[in-house]
Scaffold this active site. Structure first.
Site, mmCIF file in Angstrom:
data_model
loop_
_atom_site.group_PDB
_atom_site.id
_atom_site.type_symbol
_atom_site.label_atom_id
_atom_site.label_comp_id
_atom_site.label_asym_id
_atom_site.label_seq_id
_atom_site.Cartn_x
_atom_site.Cartn_y
_atom_site.Cartn_z
ATOM 1 N N ASN A 10 0.857 -1.188 0.000
ATOM 2 C CA ASN A 10 0.000 0.000 0.000
ATOM 3 C C ASN A 10 0.894 1.240 0.000
ATOM 4 O O ASN A 10 1.491 1.575 1.021
ATOM 5 C CB ASN A 10 -0.901 -0.018 1.236
ATOM 6 C CG ASN A 10 -1.778 1.222 1.349
ATOM 7 O OD1 ASN A 10 -1.906 1.997 0.404
ATOM 8 N ND2 ASN A 10 -2.392 1.391 2.506
ATOM 9 N N LYS A 59 -0.008 4.270 -0.238
ATOM 10 C CA LYS A 59 -0.681 5.414 0.393
ATOM 11 C C LYS A 59 -0.510 6.679 -0.465
ATOM 12 O O LYS A 59 -0.543 6.592 -1.686
ATOM 13 C CB LYS A 59 -0.183 5.599 1.824
ATOM 14 C CG LYS A 59 -0.357 4.325 2.656
ATOM 15 C CD LYS A 59 -0.129 4.539 4.128
ATOM 16 C CE LYS A 59 -0.341 3.237 4.883
ATOM 17 N NZ LYS A 59 -0.277 3.425 6.344
ATOM 18 N N HIS A 82 -9.532 0.748 5.153
ATOM 19 C CA HIS A 82 -8.283 0.951 5.882
ATOM 20 C C HIS A 82 -8.549 1.899 7.049
ATOM 21 O O HIS A 82 -9.388 2.803 6.957
ATOM 22 C CB HIS A 82 -7.222 1.543 4.940
ATOM 23 C CG HIS A 82 -5.844 1.536 5.516
ATOM 24 N ND1 HIS A 82 -5.415 2.482 6.434
ATOM 25 C CD2 HIS A 82 -4.781 0.705 5.318
ATOM 26 C CE1 HIS A 82 -4.162 2.228 6.758
ATOM 27 N NE2 HIS A 82 -3.756 1.162 6.113
ATOM 28 N N GLU A 140 -7.070 4.376 8.162
ATOM 29 C CA GLU A 140 -6.913 5.799 7.847
ATOM 30 C C GLU A 140 -8.149 6.350 7.145
ATOM 31 O O GLU A 140 -8.497 7.519 7.314
ATOM 32 C CB GLU A 140 -5.652 5.992 6.998
ATOM 33 C CG GLU A 140 -4.382 5.741 7.795
ATOM 34 C CD GLU A 140 -3.165 5.404 6.954
ATOM 35 O OE1 GLU A 140 -2.107 5.121 7.547
ATOM 36 O OE2 GLU A 140 -3.271 5.405 5.705
ATOM 37 N N GLU A 150 -5.142 -5.471 10.509
ATOM 38 C CA GLU A 150 -4.169 -4.402 10.746
ATOM 39 C C GLU A 150 -4.488 -3.707 12.068
ATOM 40 O O GLU A 150 -5.323 -2.797 12.102
ATOM 41 C CB GLU A 150 -4.204 -3.378 9.609
ATOM 42 C CG GLU A 150 -3.579 -3.846 8.319
ATOM 43 C CD GLU A 150 -3.120 -2.661 7.464
ATOM 44 O OE1 GLU A 150 -1.977 -2.668 7.024
ATOM 45 O OE2 GLU A 150 -3.922 -1.733 7.264
ATOM 46 N N GLY A 182 2.610 1.853 10.969
ATOM 47 C CA GLY A 182 3.591 2.922 10.859
ATOM 48 C C GLY A 182 4.268 3.305 12.160
ATOM 49 O O GLY A 182 4.982 4.304 12.227
ATOM 50 N N SER A 193 3.532 -2.537 10.350
ATOM 51 C CA SER A 193 4.986 -2.530 10.580
ATOM 52 C C SER A 193 5.656 -3.831 10.148
ATOM 53 O O SER A 193 6.575 -4.329 10.804
ATOM 54 C CB SER A 193 5.298 -2.237 12.057
ATOM 55 O OG SER A 193 4.844 -0.942 12.413
#
Length: 244
Positions: free
Chosen positions: A8, A10, A92, A94, A162, A168, A206
Site C-alpha cells: 500500500n 498510500k 483501511h 486511515e 491491521e 507505521g 509494521s
C-alpha cells in the site's frame, strides 16, 4: 493456501516511483506468493503498464460505492478496472478515521468492487485502547460482520488484520496475539458460509523483511499488507521472499 503480499503506497509516489515496480519484477521473478502493488490513483495506468506480463498485480486504495454519479473528485470501481487494477483496499483505518467511513459504507464499497470484477482487501483492526481494554477480538469481529456483504467469497475477498496501533509505529503484536486474532477471523468467516472458508487473511502493521518470516509462520496468516516497506523494491522483495 497461497499467500498474498500487497503493498500500500498510500499518498506517496510520482511517475519516477514506477521504477520500483520494474525493479520488483526483476527481484521477484516467479514468486511463491501473489504480489499486489497499490499505488495512488494517478499512477494506476502507468503502473499496470509496467507490471504487464509479470507476477505483479496492480490494486487501488479506495473506490466509491456507486458505479457512477455526480460525486466530484471520487473514483468508481469501474474506473479502477479500466486502467488495469485487479484489487482494491477498502476500510483501511486511515479511511475509517480521517474520512469517517463506517462498516456499512465499507460493505457497500465491497459490493461495488465485486460488481466491477475487483478483489476487495477489507482492513479490520483494533486501536491501542481497545486492545488494552481486552476488546480486540470483539472489535474485529464486529467490523468483520458488518463490513462483509452478501455475495463476498474467497474468489473476490481478502481480509487484512491491521491493528491500528501497529500501523507505521514500528510496534508489532506478538505472534501469539496475531494468531489469536487471525484464528478468530477464520472462525467468523467459516460461520458466515462455506464460500468464505478459504478467504485469505494477511497481516498488516509494521511488516518488514526482518520480521516477515516469523509473521508468515504464524497460524492462519496468509500473507501481508505492507505500508512503507513496499515503497522500495529491495525491502518489499525481502518480505515477498519470506513468503516462500
Amino acid at each position: 493456501m497461497r499467500k498474498l503480499v500487497a503493498g500500500n503506497w498510500k499518498m506517496y509516489g510520482l511517475a519516477s516511483s514506477l521504477a520500483e515496480i520494474e525493479a520488483l519484477k526483476g527481484l521477484t521473478g516467479e514468486a511463491a506468493c501473489d504480489i499486489v502493488v497499490c499505488p495512488p490513483f494517478t499512477l494506476l495506468e502507468k503502473a499496470a503498464e509496467r507490471a504487464k506480463d509479470s507476477t505483479v498485480a496492480i490494486g487501488a486504495q479506495d473506490c466509491h460505492r456507486q458505479i457512477s454519479d455526480a460525486y466530484t473528485g471520487d473514483v468508481s470501481a469501474e474506473m479502477l478496472v479500466d486502467p488495469g487494477a485487479r484489487f482494491v483496499i477498502l476500510g483501511h483505518s486511515e479511511r475509517r478515521v480521517f474520512h469517517h467511513e463506517t462498516d456499512a459504507m465499507v460493505a457497500t464499497k465491497v459490493t461495488a468492487a465485486r460488481t466491477a470484477g475487483l478483489t476487495a482487501i477489507i482492513c479490520v483492526g483494533e486501536t491501542r485502547s481497545e486492545r488494552g481494554d481486552g476488546k480486540a477480538i470483539e472489535v474485529v469481529g464486529a467490523q468483520l460482520r458488518a463490513s462483509v456483504p452478501a455475495g463476498a467469497s474467497s474468489s473476490n475477498l481478502v481480509i487484512a488484520y491491521e491493528p491500528v496501533w501497529a500501523i507505521g509505529t514500528g510496534l508489532v503484536p506478538t505472534i501469539e496475539q496475531i494468531e489469536e486474532i487471525h484464528s478468530s477471523i477464520r472462525q467468523r468467516l467459516e460461520e458466515l458460509g462455506e464460500d468464505r472458508r478459504n478467504v485469505r487473511i494477511p497481516y498488516g502493521g509494521s511488516v518488514k523483511a526482518s520480521n516477515a518470516a516469523a509473521i508468515f509462520g504464524a497460524e492462519n496468516v496468509d500473507g501481508a499488507l505492507v505500508g512503507g516497506a513496499s515503497l522500495k523494491a529491495t525491502e518489499f522483495a525481502g518480505i515477498i521472499s519470506a513468503a516462500a
